[in-house]
Design a protein around this motif. Structure first.
Motif, short mmCIF file in Angstrom:
data_model
loop_
_atom_site.label_atom_id
_atom_site.label_comp_id
_atom_site.label_asym_id
_atom_site.label_seq_id
_atom_site.Cartn_x
_atom_site.Cartn_y
_atom_site.Cartn_z
N THR A 68 -3.45 -3.72 -1.69
CA THR A 68 -3.60 -2.27 -1.80
C THR A 68 -4.15 -1.67 -0.52
O THR A 68 -3.67 -0.62 -0.06
N GLU A 113 -2.33 0.91 2.06
CA GLU A 113 -3.00 2.16 2.40
C GLU A 113 -3.08 2.35 3.92
O GLU A 113 -2.98 3.47 4.43
N GLU A 144 -0.46 1.01 -11.05
CA GLU A 144 -0.92 2.17 -10.29
C GLU A 144 -2.41 2.46 -10.53
O GLU A 144 -3.13 2.81 -9.59
N ASN A 145 -2.86 2.32 -11.78
CA ASN A 145 -4.27 2.64 -12.07
C ASN A 145 -5.21 1.68 -11.34
O ASN A 145 -6.31 2.07 -10.92
N GLN A 175 -4.50 0.19 -8.39
CA GLN A 175 -4.46 0.59 -6.99
C GLN A 175 -5.36 1.79 -6.74
O GLN A 175 -6.10 1.84 -5.75
N GLU A 176 -5.31 2.76 -7.64
CA GLU A 176 -6.14 3.95 -7.49
C GLU A 176 -7.62 3.61 -7.55
O GLU A 176 -8.43 4.13 -6.77
N SER A 177 -7.98 2.70 -8.46
CA SER A 177 -9.38 2.30 -8.59
C SER A 177 -9.87 1.59 -7.33
O SER A 177 -11.00 1.82 -6.87
N ASN A 191 -10.40 4.19 -4.59
CA ASN A 191 -11.62 4.96 -4.87
C ASN A 191 -12.87 4.15 -4.53
O ASN A 191 -13.85 4.68 -3.98
#
Length: 258
Positions: A116, A120, A241-242, A244-246, A249
């Motif tokens: 991830t 990014e 996706e959730n 990756q977002e975590s 963050n």
């Protein structure tokens, strides 16, 4: 960015100098390794991120994932509970006292974190140089990005492949016995039932590669189902996706150690 596979470094500490389990020696080896890689690569690659395993969402998707590893540990003479407690303690000490970012999340593997963060730094027009510190060949697939390199602490050399995309395709088809993932011709319980995998010839994989855009019509139903299984477990672009977002963050919320 320097991204470190903490489990690889920790296991290296355990088996260094004859495999001693003493907490002090394990801590010394881990910290000295991080210091060495930071000094070696920080000028060119910048900040160091220590990426840690926190279990895996893959076990919910595929219960046989890495199941044989626990079986092997149970038959080993080492006190693995004590060893993993030491790994956890040192990880927490690094997070609290050293100027390295540490990312650890429940249900997320270091592989997910590294992949991830690489995505990014390489997409959205950034193209930041990244050095991966790990001996795990799963990360070869990330070398599709030109600015990504990988150093193996075990082999003491760079991990490379001429065609990372083809390597990933072959990896998916052949599975990963170390993670309990059989090839696409074999059933889910192949390794935990101690059955043998169905032989898979390279010529067959090459034929699938030529028809990679239309595998559904070039595989029988069971093989295609197993292909989807392996792709979900091995292809690091398939991280939910959730998750990756975590990870992003968590990364953005890192505070600098005093």
């Amino acid at each position: 960015m320097i991204v470190v596979d903490y489990s690889g470094i920790a296991m290296g500490a355990l088996f260094a100098r004859g495999g001693g389990e003493e907490e002090g020696l394990i801590r010394h080896f881990i910290l000295n390794s991080l210091r060495m890689y930071n000094v070696k690569y920080r000028e060119e690659y910048g900040r160091m991120i220590v990426c840690c395993d926190g279990g895996s969402w893959r076990k919910n998707y595929y219960p046989e994932y890495k199941a044989s590893r626990k079986k092997n540990r149970d038959s080993d003479s080492k006190d693995w509970d004590s060893i993993f407690n030491t790994f956890t303690k040192v990880r927490q000490e690094i997070s609290e006292h050293l100027p390295f970012d540490v990312i650890h999340e429940f249900g997320v593997e270091a592989d997910d974190i590294i992949a991830t963060l690489v995505k990014e730094t390489q997409e959205f027009g950034k193209r930041e140089p990244v050095m991966i510190i790990s001996s795990d060949k799963d990360f070869i697939q990330l070398q599709k990005y030109k600015n990504v390199k990988q150093w193996s602490p075990i082999q003491k050399k760079f991990v490379t492949d001429k065609n990372p995309r083809t390597y990933l395709f072959n990896h998916i088809m052949r599975g990963d016995s170390g993670d309990g993932v059989p090839n696409v011709l074999s059933a889910d319980d192949t390794f935990i039932s101690e059955n043998h995998q169905t032989p898979l010839r390279q010529t067959r994989i090459d034929n699938w590669l030529e028809n990679a855009d239309n595998l559904r019509d070039n595989m029988d139903e069971d093989t295609y189902r197993n292909y989807q299984r392996n792709k979900k477990l091995i292809d690091l672009t398939d991280i939910p996706e959730n998750i990756q977002e975590s990870i992003i963050n968590n990364f953005n919320g890192q505070s600098k150690t005093p």
